[in-house]
Design a protein around this motif. Structure first.
Motif, PDB file in Angstrom:
ATOM      1  N   ASN A 130       0.847  -1.132  -0.145  1.00 54.76           N
ATOM      2  CA  ASN A 130       0.158  -0.129  -0.052  1.00 54.76           C
ATOM      3  C   ASN A 130       0.906   1.228  -0.068  1.00 54.76           C
ATOM      4  OD1 ASN A 130      -2.808   1.008   0.167  1.00 54.76           O
ATOM      5  ND2 ASN A 130      -2.621   1.600   2.183  1.00 54.76           N
ATOM      6  N   GLU A 131       1.915   1.483   0.717  1.00 57.02           N
ATOM      7  CA  GLU A 131       2.881   2.389   0.839  1.00 57.02           C
ATOM      8  C   GLU A 131       3.572   2.505  -0.330  1.00 57.02           C
ATOM      9  OE1 GLU A 131       4.486   5.807   2.511  1.00 57.02           O
ATOM     10  OE2 GLU A 131       2.742   4.643   3.228  1.00 57.02           O
ATOM     11  N   ALA A 132       3.948   1.638  -0.990  1.00 56.24           N
ATOM     12  CA  ALA A 132       4.577   1.519  -2.388  1.00 56.24           C
ATOM     13  C   ALA A 132       3.555   2.261  -3.445  1.00 56.24           C
ATOM     14  CB  ALA A 132       4.942   0.231  -2.886  1.00 56.24           C
ATOM     15  N   GLY A 172      10.048  -6.896  -5.976  1.00 57.35           N
ATOM     16  CA  GLY A 172       9.491  -5.503  -5.200  1.00 57.35           C
ATOM     17  C   GLY A 172       7.982  -5.595  -4.945  1.00 57.35           C
ATOM     18  N   PRO A 173       7.504  -4.777  -4.163  1.00 51.78           N
ATOM     19  CA  PRO A 173       6.078  -4.717  -3.402  1.00 51.78           C
ATOM     20  C   PRO A 173       5.304  -4.429  -4.778  1.00 51.78           C
ATOM     21  CG  PRO A 173       7.292  -2.682  -2.834  1.00 51.78           C
ATOM     22  CD  PRO A 173       8.067  -3.534  -3.493  1.00 51.78           C
ATOM     23  N   LEU A 174       5.453  -3.774  -5.836  1.00 57.48           N
ATOM     24  CA  LEU A 174       4.388  -3.419  -6.936  1.00 57.48           C
ATOM     25  C   LEU A 174       4.535  -4.754  -7.865  1.00 57.48           C
ATOM     26  CD1 LEU A 174       5.340   0.097  -7.641  1.00 57.48           C
ATOM     27  CD2 LEU A 174       3.712  -0.707  -6.116  1.00 57.48           C
ATOM     28  N   GLU A 175       5.773  -5.369  -7.985  1.00 58.26           N
ATOM     29  CA  GLU A 175       5.879  -6.644  -8.777  1.00 58.26           C
ATOM     30  C   GLU A 175       4.927  -7.744  -8.102  1.00 58.26           C
ATOM     31  OE1 GLU A 175      10.087  -6.566 -10.717  1.00 58.26           O
ATOM     32  OE2 GLU A 175       9.838  -6.870  -8.689  1.00 58.26           O
ATOM     33  N   LEU A 226      -6.821  -5.179   2.144  1.00 58.15           N
ATOM     34  CA  LEU A 226      -6.734  -4.047   2.596  1.00 58.15           C
ATOM     35  C   LEU A 226      -8.005  -3.239   3.350  1.00 58.15           C
ATOM     36  CD1 LEU A 226      -4.315  -2.392   0.049  1.00 58.15           C
ATOM     37  CD2 LEU A 226      -4.003  -2.506   2.565  1.00 58.15           C
ATOM     38  N   ARG A 227      -9.037  -3.498   2.553  1.00 59.09           N
ATOM     39  CA  ARG A 227     -10.293  -3.190   3.096  1.00 59.09           C
ATOM     40  C   ARG A 227     -10.822  -3.853   4.422  1.00 59.09           C
ATOM     41  NH1 ARG A 227     -13.535  -2.382  -2.733  1.00 59.09           N
ATOM     42  NH2 ARG A 227     -12.926  -0.228  -2.798  1.00 59.09           N
ATOM     43  N   LYS A 282      -4.303   3.091   9.188  1.00 59.23           N
ATOM     44  CA  LYS A 282      -3.080   3.007   8.510  1.00 59.23           C
ATOM     45  C   LYS A 282      -3.418   2.047   7.370  1.00 59.23           C
ATOM     46  CE  LYS A 282      -1.334  -0.764  11.660  1.00 59.23           C
ATOM     47  NZ  LYS A 282      -0.123  -0.632  12.817  1.00 59.23           N
ATOM     48  N   PHE A 283      -4.239   1.268   7.527  1.00 60.42           N
ATOM     49  CA  PHE A 283      -4.610   0.172   6.426  1.00 60.42           C
ATOM     50  C   PHE A 283      -5.402   0.746   5.105  1.00 60.42           C
ATOM     51  CE2 PHE A 283      -2.646  -2.568   9.543  1.00 60.42           C
ATOM     52  CZ  PHE A 283      -1.973  -3.040   8.709  1.00 60.42           C
ATOM     53  N   ARG A 284      -5.880   2.222   5.426  1.00 59.51           N
ATOM     54  CA  ARG A 284      -6.969   2.632   4.241  1.00 59.51           C
ATOM     55  C   ARG A 284      -5.998   2.182   2.764  1.00 59.51           C
ATOM     56  NH1 ARG A 284     -11.132   6.173   3.611  1.00 59.51           N
ATOM     57  NH2 ARG A 284     -10.880   6.786   5.970  1.00 59.51           N
ATOM     58  N   PRO A 285      -6.909   1.646   1.968  1.00 63.21           N
ATOM     59  CA  PRO A 285      -6.224   1.596   0.492  1.00 63.21           C
ATOM     60  C   PRO A 285      -5.796   2.683  -0.235  1.00 63.21           C
ATOM     61  CG  PRO A 285      -8.240   0.251   0.865  1.00 63.21           C
ATOM     62  CD  PRO A 285      -8.315   1.185   1.947  1.00 63.21           C
TER      63      PRO A 285
END
Length: 301
Positions: free
Chosen positions: A202-204, A231-234, A248-249, A258-261
Protein backbone atom coordinates in the motif's frame (compact mmCIF):
# COMPACT_ATOMS: atom_id res chain seq x y z
CA UNK A 1 3.52 -37.77 13.15
CA UNK A 2 3.80 -40.17 10.21
CA UNK A 3 1.32 -39.58 7.40
CA UNK A 4 -0.17 -42.22 5.15
CA UNK A 5 0.61 -40.94 1.65
CA UNK A 6 -2.12 -43.14 0.22
CA UNK A 7 -4.71 -40.90 1.86
CA UNK A 8 -6.16 -38.42 -0.58
CA UNK A 9 -5.77 -34.64 -0.54
CA UNK A 10 -8.42 -32.42 -2.15
CA UNK A 11 -7.87 -28.83 -3.25
CA UNK A 12 -10.73 -26.50 -4.22
CA UNK A 13 -10.01 -23.65 -6.62
CA UNK A 14 -7.83 -23.96 -9.73
CA UNK A 15 -6.36 -20.47 -9.64
CA UNK A 16 -2.67 -19.74 -9.08
CA UNK A 17 -2.69 -20.83 -5.45
CA UNK A 18 -4.83 -23.92 -5.91
CA UNK A 19 -2.67 -25.01 -8.83
CA UNK A 20 0.49 -24.60 -6.79
CA UNK A 21 -0.91 -26.39 -3.75
CA UNK A 22 -2.18 -29.31 -5.83
CA UNK A 23 1.24 -29.62 -7.46
CA UNK A 24 2.98 -29.61 -4.06
CA UNK A 25 0.94 -32.53 -2.75
CA UNK A 26 0.99 -34.54 -5.98
CA UNK A 27 4.77 -34.11 -6.27
CA UNK A 28 5.17 -35.27 -2.66
CA UNK A 29 3.38 -38.55 -3.41
CA UNK A 30 -0.17 -37.82 -2.26
CA UNK A 31 -3.13 -38.79 -4.46
CA UNK A 32 -4.51 -35.31 -5.15
CA UNK A 33 -7.74 -34.01 -6.67
CA UNK A 34 -8.07 -30.41 -7.80
CA UNK A 35 -11.65 -29.13 -8.07
CA UNK A 36 -13.11 -26.17 -9.95
CA UNK A 37 -16.45 -25.57 -11.64
CA UNK A 38 -14.57 -24.09 -14.60
CA UNK A 39 -13.26 -26.87 -16.81
CA UNK A 40 -10.99 -24.46 -18.69
CA UNK A 41 -9.38 -23.42 -15.39
CA UNK A 42 -8.69 -27.08 -14.64
CA UNK A 43 -7.09 -27.51 -18.07
CA UNK A 44 -4.86 -24.49 -17.45
CA UNK A 45 -3.95 -25.80 -14.01
CA UNK A 46 -2.95 -29.21 -15.32
CA UNK A 47 -0.87 -27.61 -18.07
CA UNK A 48 0.86 -25.38 -15.51
CA UNK A 49 1.56 -28.29 -13.18
CA UNK A 50 2.95 -30.39 -16.03
CA UNK A 51 5.22 -27.49 -16.96
CA UNK A 52 6.57 -27.18 -13.40
CA UNK A 53 7.22 -30.92 -13.25
CA UNK A 54 8.84 -31.01 -16.70
CA UNK A 55 11.00 -28.06 -15.70
CA UNK A 56 12.13 -29.92 -12.59
CA UNK A 57 13.06 -32.96 -14.66
CA UNK A 58 14.94 -30.82 -17.17
CA UNK A 59 16.93 -29.15 -14.39
CA UNK A 60 17.73 -32.49 -12.78
CA UNK A 61 15.71 -31.80 -9.64
CA UNK A 62 13.42 -34.76 -10.42
CA UNK A 63 13.97 -38.02 -12.20
CA UNK A 64 11.77 -38.74 -15.20
CA UNK A 65 10.13 -41.52 -13.15
CA UNK A 66 9.38 -39.17 -10.26
CA UNK A 67 7.95 -36.61 -12.67
CA UNK A 68 5.68 -39.20 -14.27
CA UNK A 69 4.54 -40.37 -10.82
CA UNK A 70 3.73 -36.80 -9.77
CA UNK A 71 1.59 -36.29 -12.87
CA UNK A 72 -0.18 -39.60 -12.23
CA UNK A 73 -0.99 -38.52 -8.66
CA UNK A 74 -3.12 -35.61 -9.91
CA UNK A 75 -6.76 -35.84 -10.88
CA UNK A 76 -9.42 -33.17 -11.38
CA UNK A 77 -13.09 -32.74 -10.57
CA UNK A 78 -15.77 -30.16 -11.32
CA UNK A 79 -17.53 -30.40 -7.95
CA UNK A 80 -16.31 -29.98 -4.39
CA UNK A 81 -18.26 -33.04 -3.28
CA UNK A 82 -16.53 -35.29 -5.81
CA UNK A 83 -13.08 -34.01 -4.88
CA UNK A 84 -13.58 -34.06 -1.11
CA UNK A 85 -15.26 -37.46 -0.88
CA UNK A 86 -13.07 -39.62 1.36
CA UNK A 87 -10.23 -37.06 1.48
CA UNK A 88 -8.04 -36.85 4.59
CA UNK A 89 -7.19 -33.20 3.93
CA UNK A 90 -9.30 -30.60 2.14
CA UNK A 91 -7.71 -27.25 1.26
CA UNK A 92 -9.92 -24.48 -0.08
CA UNK A 93 -8.31 -21.71 -2.13
CA UNK A 94 -11.42 -20.04 -3.53
CA UNK A 95 -12.24 -16.33 -3.68
CA UNK A 96 -11.30 -14.26 -0.61
CA UNK A 97 -14.96 -13.79 0.31
CA UNK A 98 -16.35 -15.25 3.51
CA UNK A 99 -19.67 -16.39 2.02
CA UNK A 100 -17.91 -18.25 -0.81
CA UNK A 101 -15.48 -19.97 1.53
CA UNK A 102 -18.27 -20.98 3.92
CA UNK A 103 -20.26 -22.52 1.09
CA UNK A 104 -17.29 -24.57 -0.12
CA UNK A 105 -16.32 -25.75 3.37
CA UNK A 106 -19.89 -26.77 4.16
CA UNK A 107 -20.09 -28.78 0.95
CA UNK A 108 -16.84 -30.60 1.68
CA UNK A 109 -17.25 -31.40 5.37
CA UNK A 110 -19.95 -34.12 5.23
CA UNK A 111 -18.04 -36.25 2.71
CA UNK A 112 -14.52 -36.08 4.16
CA UNK A 113 -12.86 -39.15 5.64
CA UNK A 114 -13.38 -39.63 9.36
CA UNK A 115 -11.17 -37.12 11.16
CA UNK A 116 -10.41 -35.29 7.90
CA UNK A 117 -8.98 -31.78 8.16
CA UNK A 118 -10.65 -28.69 6.70
CA UNK A 119 -7.99 -26.14 5.77
CA UNK A 120 -8.54 -22.64 4.44
CA UNK A 121 -5.88 -20.79 2.48
CA UNK A 122 -7.28 -17.41 3.49
CA UNK A 123 -4.71 -14.65 3.79
CA UNK A 124 -6.81 -12.34 5.96
CA UNK A 125 -10.25 -13.68 6.87
CA UNK A 126 -11.15 -15.16 10.25
CA UNK A 127 -10.53 -18.89 10.56
CA UNK A 128 -12.78 -18.88 13.63
CA UNK A 129 -15.63 -17.36 11.62
CA UNK A 130 -15.13 -19.84 8.79
CA UNK A 131 -15.10 -22.69 11.33
CA UNK A 132 -18.33 -21.45 12.90
CA UNK A 133 -20.17 -22.64 9.81
CA UNK A 134 -19.04 -26.26 10.29
CA UNK A 135 -20.30 -29.16 12.36
CA UNK A 136 -16.88 -29.70 13.95
CA UNK A 137 -14.84 -26.48 14.23
CA UNK A 138 -11.99 -28.31 15.99
CA UNK A 139 -10.77 -29.69 12.66
CA UNK A 140 -10.69 -26.33 10.82
CA UNK A 141 -7.29 -24.65 10.44
CA UNK A 142 -5.73 -21.94 8.35
CA UNK A 143 -3.11 -23.17 5.90
CA UNK A 144 -1.74 -20.07 4.20
CA UNK A 145 0.60 -20.85 1.31
CA UNK A 146 2.63 -18.35 -0.68
CA UNK A 147 2.87 -17.75 -4.40
CA UNK A 148 4.55 -19.31 -6.33
CA UNK A 149 3.98 -22.35 -4.14
CA UNK A 150 6.66 -24.50 -5.76
CA UNK A 151 9.32 -21.90 -4.87
CA UNK A 152 8.08 -20.43 -1.59
CA UNK A 153 8.90 -22.54 1.46
CA UNK A 154 6.69 -20.91 4.10
CA UNK A 155 3.21 -21.94 5.23
CA UNK A 156 1.41 -20.01 7.97
CA UNK A 157 -0.71 -22.35 10.07
CA UNK A 158 -3.50 -20.34 11.65
CA UNK A 159 -5.06 -21.53 14.88
CA UNK A 160 -8.70 -20.50 15.19
CA UNK A 161 -10.43 -20.27 18.54
CA UNK A 162 -11.48 -23.93 18.46
CA UNK A 163 -8.76 -25.51 16.31
CA UNK A 164 -7.58 -28.59 18.18
CA UNK A 165 -3.97 -29.39 19.01
CA UNK A 166 -4.40 -32.64 17.05
CA UNK A 167 -5.53 -30.79 13.94
CA UNK A 168 -2.62 -28.38 14.19
CA UNK A 169 -0.09 -31.17 14.66
CA UNK A 170 -1.44 -33.17 11.72
CA UNK A 171 -1.45 -30.12 9.46
CA UNK A 172 2.14 -29.35 10.41
CA UNK A 173 3.02 -32.94 9.45
CA UNK A 174 1.50 -32.34 6.00
CA UNK A 175 3.71 -29.25 5.64
CA UNK A 176 6.77 -31.30 6.59
CA UNK A 177 5.80 -33.98 4.07
CA UNK A 178 5.68 -31.52 1.17
CA UNK A 179 8.93 -29.83 2.15
CA UNK A 180 7.51 -26.62 3.60
CA UNK A 181 8.48 -24.73 6.75
CA UNK A 182 5.45 -23.94 8.87
CA UNK A 183 4.89 -21.32 11.54
CA UNK A 184 1.91 -21.16 13.91
CA UNK A 185 -0.10 -17.96 14.16
CA UNK A 186 -2.84 -17.31 16.67
CA UNK A 187 -5.63 -15.86 14.60
CA UNK A 188 -5.35 -12.12 14.05
CA UNK A 189 -6.39 -9.89 11.13
CA UNK A 190 -3.84 -10.23 8.36
CA UNK A 191 -1.90 -12.94 10.22
CA UNK A 192 1.80 -12.00 10.12
CA UNK A 193 2.83 -11.89 6.47
CA UNK A 194 -0.37 -10.51 4.91
CA UNK A 195 -0.44 -7.70 7.43
CA UNK A 196 3.17 -6.70 6.73
CA UNK A 197 2.90 -7.22 2.97
CA UNK A 198 -0.35 -5.25 2.67
CA UNK A 199 1.17 -2.31 4.50
CA UNK A 200 4.33 -2.41 2.37
CA UNK A 201 2.46 -2.74 -0.92
CA UNK A 202 0.00 0.00 0.00
CA UNK A 203 2.82 2.41 0.89
CA UNK A 204 4.64 1.57 -2.35
CA UNK A 205 1.48 2.47 -4.28
CA UNK A 206 1.23 5.79 -2.42
CA UNK A 207 4.84 6.52 -3.41
CA UNK A 208 4.05 5.68 -7.03
CA UNK A 209 0.89 7.81 -7.01
CA UNK A 210 2.75 10.75 -5.48
CA UNK A 211 5.63 10.50 -7.96
CA UNK A 212 8.26 9.75 -5.32
CA UNK A 213 9.93 7.29 -7.70
CA UNK A 214 9.08 5.20 -10.75
CA UNK A 215 7.52 1.75 -10.35
CA UNK A 216 10.74 0.17 -11.59
CA UNK A 217 12.87 2.09 -9.10
CA UNK A 218 10.56 1.38 -6.15
CA UNK A 219 10.75 -2.33 -6.92
CA UNK A 220 14.51 -2.22 -7.52
CA UNK A 221 14.98 -0.51 -4.15
CA UNK A 222 13.28 -3.39 -2.36
CA UNK A 223 14.97 -6.14 -4.34
CA UNK A 224 18.44 -4.69 -4.01
CA UNK A 225 18.14 -2.87 -0.68
CA UNK A 226 16.30 -5.53 1.32
CA UNK A 227 17.08 -8.67 -0.72
CA UNK A 228 13.40 -9.26 -1.51
CA UNK A 229 12.92 -11.59 -4.50
CA UNK A 230 10.19 -9.30 -5.86
CA UNK A 231 9.48 -5.64 -5.32
CA UNK A 232 6.13 -4.73 -3.66
CA UNK A 233 4.56 -3.56 -6.93
CA UNK A 234 5.73 -6.65 -8.82
CA UNK A 235 4.39 -8.80 -5.99
CA UNK A 236 1.04 -7.00 -6.09
CA UNK A 237 0.80 -7.76 -9.81
CA UNK A 238 1.45 -11.45 -9.08
CA UNK A 239 -1.00 -11.61 -6.16
CA UNK A 240 -3.67 -9.58 -7.94
CA UNK A 241 -4.66 -6.04 -6.95
CA UNK A 242 -8.29 -7.08 -6.62
CA UNK A 243 -7.22 -9.54 -3.93
CA UNK A 244 -4.93 -6.94 -2.36
CA UNK A 245 -7.78 -4.43 -2.27
CA UNK A 246 -10.09 -6.91 -0.52
CA UNK A 247 -7.41 -7.60 2.08
CA UNK A 248 -6.70 -3.91 2.65
CA UNK A 249 -10.37 -3.10 3.06
CA UNK A 250 -10.71 -5.86 5.65
CA UNK A 251 -7.59 -4.70 7.51
CA UNK A 252 -8.75 -1.09 7.35
CA UNK A 253 -12.05 -2.14 8.90
CA UNK A 254 -10.47 -4.26 11.63
CA UNK A 255 -7.12 -2.59 12.36
CA UNK A 256 -7.65 1.05 11.52
CA UNK A 257 -6.65 3.98 9.39
CA UNK A 258 -3.08 2.98 8.55
CA UNK A 259 -4.49 0.28 6.24
CA UNK A 260 -6.76 2.62 4.23
CA UNK A 261 -6.32 1.47 0.59
CA UNK A 262 -4.33 3.78 -1.65
CA UNK A 263 -6.67 5.48 -4.17
CA UNK A 264 -4.46 4.26 -7.02
CA UNK A 265 -5.21 0.63 -6.10
CA UNK A 266 -8.95 1.37 -6.18
CA UNK A 267 -8.61 3.03 -9.59
CA UNK A 268 -6.54 0.17 -11.00
CA UNK A 269 -9.06 -2.44 -9.89
CA UNK A 270 -11.93 -0.37 -11.33
CA UNK A 271 -10.01 -0.19 -14.61
CA UNK A 272 -9.56 -3.98 -14.68
CA UNK A 273 -5.80 -3.73 -14.16
CA UNK A 274 -5.67 -6.55 -11.62
CA UNK A 275 -2.14 -7.64 -12.41
CA UNK A 276 -0.49 -10.44 -14.31
CA UNK A 277 -3.70 -12.48 -14.56
CA UNK A 278 -5.40 -9.73 -16.60
CA UNK A 279 -2.32 -8.78 -18.61
CA UNK A 280 -1.88 -5.43 -16.87
CA UNK A 281 -1.45 -4.09 -13.37
CA UNK A 282 1.29 -1.70 -12.34
CA UNK A 283 3.15 -3.27 -15.27
CA UNK A 284 1.96 -4.76 -18.54
CA UNK A 285 2.60 -8.37 -19.52
CA UNK A 286 3.19 -10.42 -22.64
CA UNK A 287 1.90 -13.74 -21.40
CA UNK A 288 3.76 -14.39 -18.15
CA UNK A 289 6.59 -11.98 -19.01
CA UNK A 290 6.70 -8.42 -17.73
CA UNK A 291 7.18 -5.86 -20.51
CA UNK A 292 10.27 -3.77 -19.65
CA UNK A 293 9.56 -0.09 -19.04
CA UNK A 294 5.79 -0.62 -18.84
CA UNK A 295 5.35 0.57 -15.25
CA UNK A 296 2.56 3.05 -14.56
CA UNK A 297 3.56 6.66 -14.35
CA UNK A 298 2.28 9.01 -11.64
CA UNK A 299 -1.03 10.60 -12.64
CA UNK A 300 -1.84 8.10 -15.40
CA UNK A 301 -4.92 6.67 -13.66
Amino acid sequence: MTLNRNRRVAVAGAGLMGTGIAHAFAAAGFPTILADIDGAALDRARTAIDAIIDGGVKLGKLTAEAGAAAKANLDVATTVEEAASGAALFVETVSEQLAVKLAVIREAEPVLAAGGILATNTSALSVTEIARGTADPTRVVGMHFFNPVHKMKLVELVRGLQTSAETLAATRSYCDAIGKTSIVVNEAPGLTTSRMSALLGNEAMYMLMEGTATAEDIDTAHRMGFNHPLGPLELGDVTGWDTRLSVLRYLHQTLGEKFRPCPLIIKMVAAGRHGRKTGAGVYEYDGADKIPGSGLKAGVL
